[in-house]
Design an enzyme around this catalytic site. Structure first.
Site, mmCIF file in Angstrom:
data_model
loop_
_atom_site.group_PDB
_atom_site.id
_atom_site.type_symbol
_atom_site.label_atom_id
_atom_site.label_comp_id
_atom_site.label_asym_id
_atom_site.label_seq_id
_atom_site.Cartn_x
_atom_site.Cartn_y
_atom_site.Cartn_z
ATOM 1 N N PRO A 58 0.853 -1.192 0.000
ATOM 2 C CA PRO A 58 0.000 0.000 0.000
ATOM 3 C C PRO A 58 0.885 1.237 0.000
ATOM 4 O O PRO A 58 1.806 1.334 0.806
ATOM 5 C CB PRO A 58 -0.756 -0.119 1.328
ATOM 6 C CG PRO A 58 0.086 -1.003 2.198
ATOM 7 C CD PRO A 58 0.847 -1.905 1.283
ATOM 8 N N MET A 59 0.638 2.166 -0.922
ATOM 9 C CA MET A 59 1.428 3.407 -0.966
ATOM 10 C C MET A 59 0.515 4.567 -1.336
ATOM 11 O O MET A 59 -0.113 4.561 -2.404
ATOM 12 C CB MET A 59 2.570 3.286 -1.973
ATOM 13 C CG MET A 59 3.703 2.396 -1.506
ATOM 14 S SD MET A 59 5.067 2.386 -2.665
ATOM 15 C CE MET A 59 4.417 1.334 -3.960
ATOM 16 N N GLN B 289 -6.819 -1.043 2.702
ATOM 17 C CA GLN B 289 -6.124 -0.715 3.951
ATOM 18 C C GLN B 289 -6.754 0.515 4.607
ATOM 19 O O GLN B 289 -6.967 1.538 3.951
ATOM 20 C CB GLN B 289 -4.636 -0.447 3.708
ATOM 21 C CG GLN B 289 -3.897 -0.375 5.046
ATOM 22 C CD GLN B 289 -2.478 0.135 4.943
ATOM 23 O OE1 GLN B 289 -2.264 1.271 4.531
ATOM 24 N NE2 GLN B 289 -1.517 -0.683 5.324
ATOM 25 N N CYS C 172 2.352 3.290 9.732
ATOM 26 C CA CYS C 172 2.688 4.580 9.114
ATOM 27 C C CYS C 172 3.464 5.438 10.110
ATOM 28 O O CYS C 172 3.055 5.614 11.254
ATOM 29 C CB CYS C 172 1.424 5.304 8.659
ATOM 30 S SG CYS C 172 1.821 6.872 7.868
ATOM 31 N N LYS D 67 -0.596 -4.515 8.912
ATOM 32 C CA LYS D 67 0.763 -4.182 8.437
ATOM 33 C C LYS D 67 1.391 -3.274 9.491
ATOM 34 O O LYS D 67 0.782 -2.280 9.895
ATOM 35 C CB LYS D 67 0.689 -3.479 7.090
ATOM 36 C CG LYS D 67 2.044 -3.028 6.570
ATOM 37 C CD LYS D 67 1.953 -2.598 5.109
ATOM 38 C CE LYS D 67 3.259 -2.065 4.570
ATOM 39 N NZ LYS D 67 3.537 -0.681 4.963
ATOM 40 N N GLY E 125 10.233 -4.246 3.043
ATOM 41 C CA GLY E 125 11.316 -3.296 3.294
ATOM 42 C C GLY E 125 12.519 -3.578 2.416
ATOM 43 O O GLY E 125 13.178 -4.613 2.556
ATOM 44 N N ASP E 126 12.758 -2.645 1.460
ATOM 45 C CA ASP E 126 13.956 -2.701 0.612
ATOM 46 C C ASP E 126 14.035 -3.923 -0.307
ATOM 47 O O ASP E 126 15.130 -4.323 -0.704
ATOM 48 C CB ASP E 126 15.237 -2.627 1.452
ATOM 49 C CG ASP E 126 15.490 -1.214 1.968
ATOM 50 O OD1 ASP E 126 14.643 -0.327 1.726
ATOM 51 O OD2 ASP E 126 16.530 -1.003 2.620
ATOM 52 N N GLY F 166 7.321 -2.167 -2.216
ATOM 53 C CA GLY F 166 6.813 -0.800 -2.309
ATOM 54 C C GLY F 166 7.595 0.008 -3.314
ATOM 55 O O GLY F 166 7.318 -0.022 -4.519
ATOM 56 N N ARG F 167 8.632 0.721 -2.822
ATOM 57 C CA ARG F 167 9.367 1.637 -3.707
ATOM 58 C C ARG F 167 9.995 0.935 -4.901
ATOM 59 O O ARG F 167 10.121 1.524 -5.972
ATOM 60 C CB ARG F 167 10.408 2.406 -2.890
ATOM 61 C CG ARG F 167 9.762 3.425 -1.955
ATOM 62 C CD ARG F 167 10.708 3.882 -0.905
ATOM 63 N NE ARG F 167 11.120 2.765 -0.052
ATOM 64 C CZ ARG F 167 12.029 2.832 0.898
ATOM 65 N NH1 ARG F 167 12.643 3.964 1.119
ATOM 66 N NH2 ARG F 167 12.327 1.772 1.631
HETATM 67 C C1 LIG Z 1 5.073 7.019 -1.320
HETATM 68 C C2 LIG Z 1 4.805 6.015 -0.228
HETATM 69 C C3 LIG Z 1 3.541 5.920 0.304
HETATM 70 C C4 LIG Z 1 3.280 4.979 1.299
HETATM 71 N N1 LIG Z 1 1.997 4.829 1.760
HETATM 72 C C5 LIG Z 1 1.711 3.803 2.602
HETATM 73 C C6 LIG Z 1 0.369 3.501 2.941
HETATM 74 O O1 LIG Z 1 -0.583 4.144 2.473
HETATM 75 N N2 LIG Z 1 0.159 2.447 3.790
HETATM 76 C C7 LIG Z 1 1.189 1.688 4.303
HETATM 77 O O2 LIG Z 1 0.941 0.747 5.054
HETATM 78 N N3 LIG Z 1 2.451 1.963 3.983
HETATM 79 C C8 LIG Z 1 2.730 2.980 3.134
HETATM 80 N N4 LIG Z 1 4.017 3.173 2.740
HETATM 81 C C9 LIG Z 1 5.066 2.249 3.215
HETATM 82 C C10 LIG Z 1 5.225 1.084 2.227
HETATM 83 O O3 LIG Z 1 4.056 0.307 2.128
HETATM 84 C C11 LIG Z 1 6.379 0.173 2.662
HETATM 85 O O4 LIG Z 1 6.097 -0.352 3.928
HETATM 86 C C12 LIG Z 1 7.704 0.904 2.740
HETATM 87 O O5 LIG Z 1 7.891 1.773 1.628
HETATM 88 C C13 LIG Z 1 8.873 -0.078 2.821
HETATM 89 O O6 LIG Z 1 8.845 -0.941 1.707
HETATM 90 P P1 LIG Z 1 9.764 -0.687 0.403
HETATM 91 O O7 LIG Z 1 11.189 -0.600 0.885
HETATM 92 O O8 LIG Z 1 9.510 -1.873 -0.470
HETATM 93 O O9 LIG Z 1 9.330 0.603 -0.190
HETATM 94 C C14 LIG Z 1 4.313 4.138 1.778
HETATM 95 C C15 LIG Z 1 5.595 4.254 1.245
HETATM 96 C C16 LIG Z 1 5.850 5.182 0.248
HETATM 97 C C17 LIG Z 1 7.229 5.253 -0.334
#
Ligand SMILES: Cc1cc2nc3c(=O)[nH]c(=O)nc-3n(C[C@H](O)[C@H](O)[C@H](O)COP(=O)(O)O)c2cc1C
Length: 331
Positions: free
Chosen positions: A17-18, A75, A105, A144, A206-207, A229-230
């Site tokens: 979720p982002m 979510q 968050c 989460k 994460g990462d 995510g990213r």
């Molecule tokens: C732009 C952005 C928006 C995000 N929005 C949410 C969100 O709405 N809900 C959530 O649980 N996490 C949110 N996250 C966190 C991501 O879901 C994830 O936990 C975090 O980026 C680490 O994973 P990654 O390293 O694969 O990015 C967000 C992250 C980013 C970068």
């Protein structure tokens, strides 16, 4: 294989979720590229309840999804059990596959108000919120979260046990603390410790940015799913590449420039169809860097594409790019 209630996906590579990113058009793109399960961006429970049903329903619209997105989790986030309960009832009417609760968050205006990772500082309140959500829906409920509030207060094993006991059906763990935000090292070592303590599925987050990390995450931690995510923003093909790598141990070639431009055009069309041109053109700005990453002159290209205010000339430019030798885009 990841099994959550009646849902089974294999191997279990999920789009995270982002906010402002995991919107319907991008979710469709990731699904097509091999994401096994999708999450909506977080939806503010209080915002949902406050919204005038006769007015523009910006928050409510975040609950929208298409059948082809299934399995999909909506979510929700919120600090009070009452708002989360009511929001769950509204979200459940949309009949997603899961309701996911954001307990991770880190941003101040969420976490310091007691929602998101704020719930990690008040486990009785987390228990109350999650229990009320579970009681308010016929759907499986997942959570989460993060390892803990800070390095000194990592209580993820205790949290996982508590959540399992009250009926949570899977737990996604961003392997950082709240105080780390999105920086600093992830610590996947907690995943096997949590796995040893509970029997619900554990999703590692994460990462994770490459097929090799996906495989390593599954192999070395025993996690049941991996959430990206990213890495999906910078390279949405990561889902296809990871699926292929897990099956064959071989890496797919990088997408060609033409493929990059084509996917960007497809995303633009989906965004216009679902959100209207004005919002779509703004939203697409978050994605140009990913679509054209590694291409010579990428940052100028991104700036140029972001400057378009009308759909037709932007589309024409992308179509022109699609037919262009990438070398000629050089600065
Ligand atoms: C732009 C952005 C928006 C995000 N929005 C949410 C969100 O709405 N809900 C959530 O649980 N996490 C949110 N996250 C966190 C991501 O879901 C994830 O936990 C975090 O980026 C680490 O994973 P990654 O390293 O694969 O990015 C967000 C992250 C980013 C970068």
């Amino acid at each position: 294989m990841l099994k959550i209630g009646p849902i089974t996906v294999d191997p279990g590579i999920l789009l995270a979720p982002m906010e402002d990113v995991s919107e319907l058009p991008f979710r469709l793109i990731c699904k097509e590229l091999g994401a096994d399960m999708l999450y909506t961006e977080f939806v503010n429970a209080e915002g949902l309840l406050r919204e005038d049903p006769e007015g523009p329903r910006r928050t409510f619209n975040k609950l929208r999804f298409l059948p082809e997105e299934r399995p999909l989790a909506i979510q929700l986030y919120g600090a009070t059990s009452l708002s989360m309960e009511k929001a769950t009832e509204i979200a459940s009417e949309q009949n997603p596959d899961l309701i996911d609760i954001n307990c991770g968050c880190w941003v101040s205006n969420v976490a310091l108000r007691g929602a998101g990772a704020g719930l990690l500082r008040d486990l009785p309140q987390m228990k109350e919120v999650v229990s009320r959500v579970i009681g308010a829906t016929h759907l499986p409920v997942t959570v989460k979260t993060r390892l803990g509030w800070d390095q000194e207060s990592i209580r993820i094993v205790e949290v996982a046990k508590m959540l399992e006991d009250i009926g949570v059906q899977a737990l996604a763990i961003h392997c950082r603390t709240r105080s780390q935000g999105h920086k600093g090292a992830v610590d996947y070592d907690w995943i096997p410790k949590v796995k040893a303590a509970v029997s619900i599925p554990i999703i590692l987050n994460g990462d994770v940015v490459s097929p090799q990390i996906v495989k390593e995450a599954f192999d070395s931690t025993g996690c049941d799913g991996v959430m990206i995510g990213r890495g999906a923003i910078t390279h949405p093909w990561v889902f296809r590449e990871a699926q292929h790598y897990l099956q064959t141990d071989e890496l797919l070639p990088e997408p060609t420039f033409k493929e990059r431009a084509e996917l960007c055009i497809k995303h633009l069309h989906l965004a216009v169809e679902h959100d209207g041109a004005k919002y779509a053109l703004i939203g697409m700005r978050r994605h140009y860097a990913g679509y054209f990453r590694g291409v010579r002159g990428a940052s100028q290209l991104r700036a140029e594409l972001s400057s378009y205010k009308e759909f037709d000339p932007l589309l024409a430019r992308l179509e022109e790019l699609r037919e262009t030798d990438p070398e000629r885009i050089a600065a």
